[in-house]
Scaffold this motif. Structure first.
Motif, PDB file in Angstrom:
ATOM      1  N   VAL A   1      19.387  70.456  54.766  1.00 39.48           N
ATOM      2  CA  VAL A   1      20.382  69.652  54.044  1.00 39.48           C
ATOM      3  C   VAL A   1      20.341  69.914  52.544  1.00 39.48           C
ATOM      4  O   VAL A   1      20.997  69.211  51.775  1.00 39.48           O
ATOM      5  CB  VAL A   1      20.211  68.142  54.308  1.00 39.48           C
ATOM      6  CG1 VAL A   1      20.504  67.801  55.751  1.00 39.48           C
ATOM      7  CG2 VAL A   1      18.839  67.652  53.907  1.00 39.48           C
TER       8      VAL A   1
ATOM      9  N   LEU B   1      17.421  49.948  55.831  1.00 42.32           N
ATOM     10  CA  LEU B   1      17.526  51.288  56.417  1.00 42.32           C
ATOM     11  C   LEU B   1      18.223  51.241  57.768  1.00 42.32           C
ATOM     12  O   LEU B   1      18.941  52.159  58.148  1.00 42.32           O
ATOM     13  CB  LEU B   1      16.137  51.903  56.582  1.00 42.32           C
ATOM     14  CG  LEU B   1      15.547  52.572  55.347  1.00 42.32           C
ATOM     15  CD1 LEU B   1      14.128  53.019  55.624  1.00 42.32           C
ATOM     16  CD2 LEU B   1      16.394  53.757  54.914  1.00 42.32           C
TER      17      LEU B   1
ATOM     18  N   ILE C   1      22.146  63.522  60.419  1.00 47.08           N
ATOM     19  CA  ILE C   1      22.431  63.900  59.037  1.00 47.08           C
ATOM     20  C   ILE C   1      22.487  65.416  58.906  1.00 47.08           C
ATOM     21  O   ILE C   1      23.301  65.957  58.169  1.00 47.08           O
ATOM     22  CB  ILE C   1      21.397  63.296  58.079  1.00 47.08           C
ATOM     23  CG1 ILE C   1      21.526  61.775  58.110  1.00 47.08           C
ATOM     24  CG2 ILE C   1      21.625  63.786  56.656  1.00 47.08           C
ATOM     25  CD1 ILE C   1      20.517  61.065  57.279  1.00 47.08           C
TER      26      ILE C   1
ATOM     27  N   GLY D   1      14.739  59.032  55.166  1.00 52.12           N
ATOM     28  CA  GLY D   1      14.731  57.667  55.698  1.00 52.12           C
ATOM     29  C   GLY D   1      14.594  57.690  57.217  1.00 52.12           C
ATOM     30  O   GLY D   1      13.914  56.866  57.813  1.00 52.12           O
TER      31      GLY D   1
ATOM     32  N   VAL E   1      14.333  66.085  45.437  1.00 56.71           N
ATOM     33  CA  VAL E   1      14.518  65.301  46.649  1.00 56.71           C
ATOM     34  C   VAL E   1      13.534  64.145  46.605  1.00 56.71           C
ATOM     35  O   VAL E   1      12.397  64.323  46.181  1.00 56.71           O
ATOM     36  CB  VAL E   1      14.229  66.166  47.903  1.00 56.71           C
ATOM     37  CG1 VAL E   1      14.125  65.303  49.146  1.00 56.71           C
ATOM     38  CG2 VAL E   1      15.301  67.212  48.085  1.00 56.71           C
ATOM     39  N   VAL E   2      13.987  62.952  46.989  1.00 54.57           N
ATOM     40  CA  VAL E   2      13.065  61.822  47.075  1.00 54.57           C
ATOM     41  C   VAL E   2      12.599  61.700  48.518  1.00 54.57           C
ATOM     42  O   VAL E   2      13.409  61.519  49.419  1.00 54.57           O
ATOM     43  CB  VAL E   2      13.740  60.507  46.638  1.00 54.57           C
ATOM     44  CG1 VAL E   2      12.769  59.348  46.795  1.00 54.57           C
ATOM     45  CG2 VAL E   2      14.205  60.590  45.202  1.00 54.57           C
TER      46      VAL E   2
ATOM     47  N   HIS F   1      20.405  58.961  43.784  1.00 48.24           N
ATOM     48  CA  HIS F   1      19.026  58.543  44.049  1.00 48.24           C
ATOM     49  C   HIS F   1      18.681  57.278  43.295  1.00 48.24           C
ATOM     50  O   HIS F   1      18.049  56.367  43.812  1.00 48.24           O
ATOM     51  CB  HIS F   1      18.022  59.573  43.539  1.00 48.24           C
ATOM     52  CG  HIS F   1      18.091  60.893  44.192  1.00 48.24           C
ATOM     53  ND1 HIS F   1      18.322  61.024  45.532  1.00 48.24           N
ATOM     54  CD2 HIS F   1      17.934  62.144  43.706  1.00 48.24           C
ATOM     55  CE1 HIS F   1      18.300  62.319  45.819  1.00 48.24           C
ATOM     56  NE2 HIS F   1      18.083  63.011  44.729  1.00 48.24           N
TER      57      HIS F   1
ATOM     58  N   PRO G   1      23.672  65.209  47.872  1.00 46.05           N
ATOM     59  CA  PRO G   1      22.301  64.848  47.487  1.00 46.05           C
ATOM     60  C   PRO G   1      21.788  63.599  48.205  1.00 46.05           C
ATOM     61  O   PRO G   1      20.619  63.536  48.567  1.00 46.05           O
ATOM     62  CB  PRO G   1      22.412  64.590  45.982  1.00 46.05           C
ATOM     63  CG  PRO G   1      23.622  65.311  45.550  1.00 46.05           C
ATOM     64  CD  PRO G   1      24.549  65.363  46.723  1.00 46.05           C
ATOM     65  N   ILE G   2      22.692  62.659  48.451  1.00 41.30           N
ATOM     66  CA  ILE G   2      22.220  61.409  49.029  1.00 41.30           C
ATOM     67  C   ILE G   2      21.743  61.626  50.462  1.00 41.30           C
ATOM     68  O   ILE G   2      20.867  60.919  50.951  1.00 41.30           O
ATOM     69  CB  ILE G   2      23.323  60.325  48.940  1.00 41.30           C
ATOM     70  CG1 ILE G   2      22.718  58.940  49.042  1.00 41.30           C
ATOM     71  CG2 ILE G   2      24.405  60.538  49.949  1.00 41.30           C
ATOM     72  CD1 ILE G   2      21.870  58.538  47.877  1.00 41.30           C
ATOM     73  N   ASN G   3      22.303  62.652  51.123  1.00 42.07           N
ATOM     74  CA  ASN G   3      21.851  62.953  52.486  1.00 42.07           C
ATOM     75  C   ASN G   3      20.389  63.360  52.521  1.00 42.07           C
ATOM     76  O   ASN G   3      19.689  63.109  53.492  1.00 42.07           O
ATOM     77  CB  ASN G   3      22.699  64.070  53.099  1.00 42.07           C
ATOM     78  CG  ASN G   3      24.024  63.545  53.588  1.00 42.07           C
ATOM     79  OD1 ASN G   3      24.268  62.346  53.541  1.00 42.07           O
ATOM     80  ND2 ASN G   3      24.878  64.437  54.041  1.00 42.07           N
ATOM     81  N   GLN G   4      19.939  64.010  51.447  1.00 38.08           N
ATOM     82  CA  GLN G   4      18.539  64.427  51.406  1.00 38.08           C
ATOM     83  C   GLN G   4      17.630  63.220  51.351  1.00 38.08           C
ATOM     84  O   GLN G   4      16.531  63.219  51.887  1.00 38.08           O
ATOM     85  CB  GLN G   4      18.309  65.336  50.191  1.00 38.08           C
ATOM     86  CG  GLN G   4      19.111  66.614  50.291  1.00 38.08           C
ATOM     87  CD  GLN G   4      19.463  67.161  48.941  1.00 38.08           C
ATOM     88  OE1 GLN G   4      18.912  66.764  47.924  1.00 38.08           O
ATOM     89  NE2 GLN G   4      20.411  68.080  48.918  1.00 38.08           N
ATOM     90  N   LEU G   5      18.097  62.173  50.686  1.00 47.19           N
ATOM     91  CA  LEU G   5      17.301  60.950  50.629  1.00 47.19           C
ATOM     92  C   LEU G   5      17.352  60.229  51.969  1.00 47.19           C
ATOM     93  O   LEU G   5      16.332  59.786  52.497  1.00 47.19           O
ATOM     94  CB  LEU G   5      17.850  60.064  49.511  1.00 47.19           C
ATOM     95  CG  LEU G   5      17.131  58.772  49.208  1.00 47.19           C
ATOM     96  CD1 LEU G   5      16.950  58.635  47.713  1.00 47.19           C
ATOM     97  CD2 LEU G   5      17.921  57.583  49.698  1.00 47.19           C
ATOM     98  N   LEU G   6      18.541  60.179  52.556  1.00 41.45           N
ATOM     99  CA  LEU G   6      18.693  59.437  53.805  1.00 41.45           C
ATOM    100  C   LEU G   6      17.987  60.118  54.965  1.00 41.45           C
ATOM    101  O   LEU G   6      17.460  59.452  55.853  1.00 41.45           O
ATOM    102  CB  LEU G   6      20.186  59.265  54.127  1.00 41.45           C
ATOM    103  CG  LEU G   6      20.923  58.360  53.150  1.00 41.45           C
ATOM    104  CD1 LEU G   6      22.400  58.282  53.507  1.00 41.45           C
ATOM    105  CD2 LEU G   6      20.311  56.976  53.122  1.00 41.45           C
ATOM    106  N   VAL G   7      17.966  61.448  54.950  1.00 37.01           N
ATOM    107  CA  VAL G   7      17.347  62.146  56.067  1.00 37.01           C
ATOM    108  C   VAL G   7      15.852  61.822  56.115  1.00 37.01           C
ATOM    109  O   VAL G   7      15.264  61.661  57.188  1.00 37.01           O
ATOM    110  CB  VAL G   7      17.631  63.664  55.985  1.00 37.01           C
ATOM    111  CG1 VAL G   7      16.684  64.364  55.044  1.00 37.01           C
ATOM    112  CG2 VAL G   7      17.553  64.299  57.351  1.00 37.01           C
TER     113      VAL G   7
END
Lengths: 287, 331
Positions: free
Chosen positions: A89, B247, B302, A102, A36-37, B107, A94-100
């Motif tokens: 999440v 964002l 989310i 955010g 996760v980022v 990512h 996977p992208i949700n983990q980055l956005l969350v």
């Protein structure tokens, strides 16, 4: 004969590299293990910086005690971040983990604005510069660079020599198999988040000596931290370490010849070029 | 029935400026429409898993190219707009082609685009002799007390007129969305998003399809940036580029829902009205309150409602009408 100011820029670049390496370290280990980022990683550091400010400046605690408390507090924040935000999440896109994360970035930045306002604050500690002939080097940067080297070494030893470290590395290599071998990923993830947060807290202590803290400070060094991690190969600690020093040279030497923003422009352009040349990172192997 | 409802909605929208509403309401409307357009442009990519955190770059390229050409070379936006859009397309290809060619996704794609957004922000600041740096810049005004409209400079002081421009842009965005939705490219992109290799193996030119949608999205986003600049007659690096702006786009789209056509617009209305509502309720002095609430809501969305408000409503509507249909809504 090399220009003395260029030499100074290069030395400063090396020191900045040490700081960037520490910044990247926490993000990198979290990515390597949990995949996760943390886009809000720099905001964790910002909270740590405010924490130092409040404890040392407002409450008058001794500096070292404030440092220690901040490292622990940010480590707890890292655990909370994982438990409350990432864990729900983990099974999703996977992208949700980055956005969350955010969303957490926006939240933390705005919360800092709400609580502390937009003024720049500093601890009011100024360490003298170190003089080497005609070269001036910031002492706080030397400290930061030294501490970050020690932290990298300790983390490496922890991962290589301890049982827990081995479990963490095993999870990062295969998330599906390791649970069958009796490793509980949930627990490992929490420990990793604590380490990642703790490293962010440590970075905060070193940065607060050099920079004023303000709510948007995360945006100034957040992007560069992500670039360092990605260029090193996300999750690759050694690659991130190397990338930090390369980036720092771009910023300092580029900034020496032109202006500081140009240094960043070169560094980011270099990053994009590298992504196409070695998308797996400096030291990564091609999948 | 859907067509009639659309028509009624459009007529109602077009009638708004004639109802004698205040400039403030018109301003809200224009802002929602312009950002609704930009968010729609972003979602063209985002709904296929191409999550860009660097769309601020295209906004900035659009707004600053047009303003710089007008201020420093006296070149009319009529010429500046095509130049700016072409520049945005060029940048999109320069970044997009290698990304898609080398299968940079997820990512990594998000972080590469994040770097792009930062480069444009830094360039605008670094070129401060021309751009005014972080202080921002005002397009040289062609308006005065007597002149309320300049065709050459594309400046207009009447909000009512600009409202129609904004409606036009917004409709353009929806039209493009619909075209993409009913094209083969949509299936190709959905397939590529699910399983890139499998899609390629049945003859989908993945690189090319992704590049097409990226170029389209970048061009429309640049147009949105231009419209914003010409409307506000003031731009600065923070409002049209950088990670915070990027964002903001993502948040609004997630709140509204990126898989339904009106979702991004709904997101624009939702976020703007939320910010305005808080401002009215708590006054100017409380900085950061809207962001705190945004951020929390983004996290909650989310986790609990990844398809967004409008997406959820559309799905509820669909399941009520056709309880057996397994497909999710795509309005």
């Amino acid at each position: 004969m090399i220009d003395i100011f260029l030499l100074e820029a290069i030395l400063n670049g090396i020191l900045l590299g040490g700081v960037l390496a520490l910044l990247a370290l926490g993000l990198n280990i979290v990515f390597g293990v949990i995949d996760v980022v943390w886009i809000c990683y720099a905001e964790l550091i910002m909270f740590g910086m405010y924490g130092n400010y409040v404890l040392h400046k407002d409450l008058g605690w001794p500096l070292l005690l404030a440092f220690a408390v901040c490292v622990v507090v940010v480590a707890v924040l890292g655990v909370l971040l994982h438990w409350l935000v990432i864990r729900p999440v983990l099974g999703g896109a996977p992208i949700n983990q980055l956005l969350v994360t955010g969303g957490v970035l926006t939240f933390m930045q705005a919360l800092a604005t709400l609580v502390f306002g937009i003024e720049f604050r500093n601890l009011g500690i100024s360490m003298p510069s170190l003089e080497l002939g005609e070269i001036f080097l910031s002492q706080s940067r030397i400290w930061a660079c030294g501490v970050s080297l020690v932290a990298v070494a300790l983390l490496w030893l922890f991962l290589k020599k301890t049982y827990l470290g081995t479990a963490i590395r095993a999870i990062s290599q295969d998330r599906e198999i390791m649970p069958l071998m009796g490793v509980k990923p949930g627990r490992i993830y929490l420990i990793t988040s604590a380490i990642g947060g703790g490293l962010a807290g440590l970075a905060a202590c070193l940065l607060v000596l050099q920079y004023d803290v303000h709510p948007a400070i995360g945006l100034t060094f957040g992007p560069i931290t992500f670039m360092v991690c990605v260029m090193g190969g996300l999750g690759n600690l050694l690659g991130g370490f190397l990338a930090a020093f390369i980036f720092a040279q771009f910023i300092q030497v580029g900034g020496f010849y032109f202006e500081l923003e140009w240094g960043y422009v070169f560094a980011f352009c270099f990053f994009i070029a590298m992504m196409f040349w070695r998308p797996q990172g400096l030291l990564g192997k091609r999948a | 029935m859907g067509r009639l409802a659309n028509l009624i909605g459009l007529v109602a929208l077009l009638a708004v400026p004639m109802l004698g509403v205040s400039d403030y309401v018109l301003h809200l409307g224009i802002t929602i429409l312009i950002w609704g357009f930009v968010y729609t442009a972003w979602s063209l990519m985002g709904r296929f898993g191409l999550v860009s955190l660097g769309h601020g770059a295209f906004l900035g390229i659009g707004a600053y190219t047009v303003t710089m050409l007008w201020n420093h070379a006296g070149i009319s936006p009529w010429l500046g707009i095509p130049v700016a859009v072409a520049l945005a397309v060029l940048v999109a290809v320069l970044i997009g082609y290698p990304c898609f060619r080398f299968r940079i996704t997820g990512h990594y794609f998000a972080l590469v685009t994040l770097a792009l957004g930062e480069i444009v922000l830094m360039l605008i600041v670094a070129l401060r002799d021309w751009t005014g740096g972080s202080l921002g810049v005002t397009p040289a005004s062609a308006l005065s007390a007597d002149v309320s409209f300049s065709l050459v400079a594309l400046q207009v002081s009447s909000k009512g007129v600009f409202f129609y421009v904004a409606v036009g842009l917004w409709l353009l965005g929806l039209w493009v969305w619909k075209r993409v939705d009913s094209s083969m490219a949509r299936y190709a992109l959905e397939a590529a998003n699910e399983q890139e290799d499998a899609a390629a193996s049945v003859g989908v030119d993945v690189t090319r399809t992704k590049l097409t949608i990226t170029v389209l999205s970048a061009a429309l986003t640049a147009l949105g940036g231009i419209a914003y600049g010409q409307y506000q007659l003031y731009i600065n690096p923070e409002t049209v580029s950088g990670i915070a702006k990027s964002l903001e786009i993502v948040f609004a789209v997630i709140a509204g829902g990126m898989y339904v056509r009106l979702g991004p617009t709904f997101g624009a209305a939702f976020t703007l009205l939320l910010a305005e509502g808080l401002r009215v309720a708590f006054g100017h002095d409380v900085h950061g309150l809207d962001g705190t609430i945004y951020g929390l809501m983004l996290v909650i969305f989310i986790i609990f409602m990844p398809e967004g408000i409008l997406g959820r409503l559309a799905r509820l509507w669909e399941t009520r009408r056709a309880p057996t249909s397994p497909r999710t809504a795509s309005a």
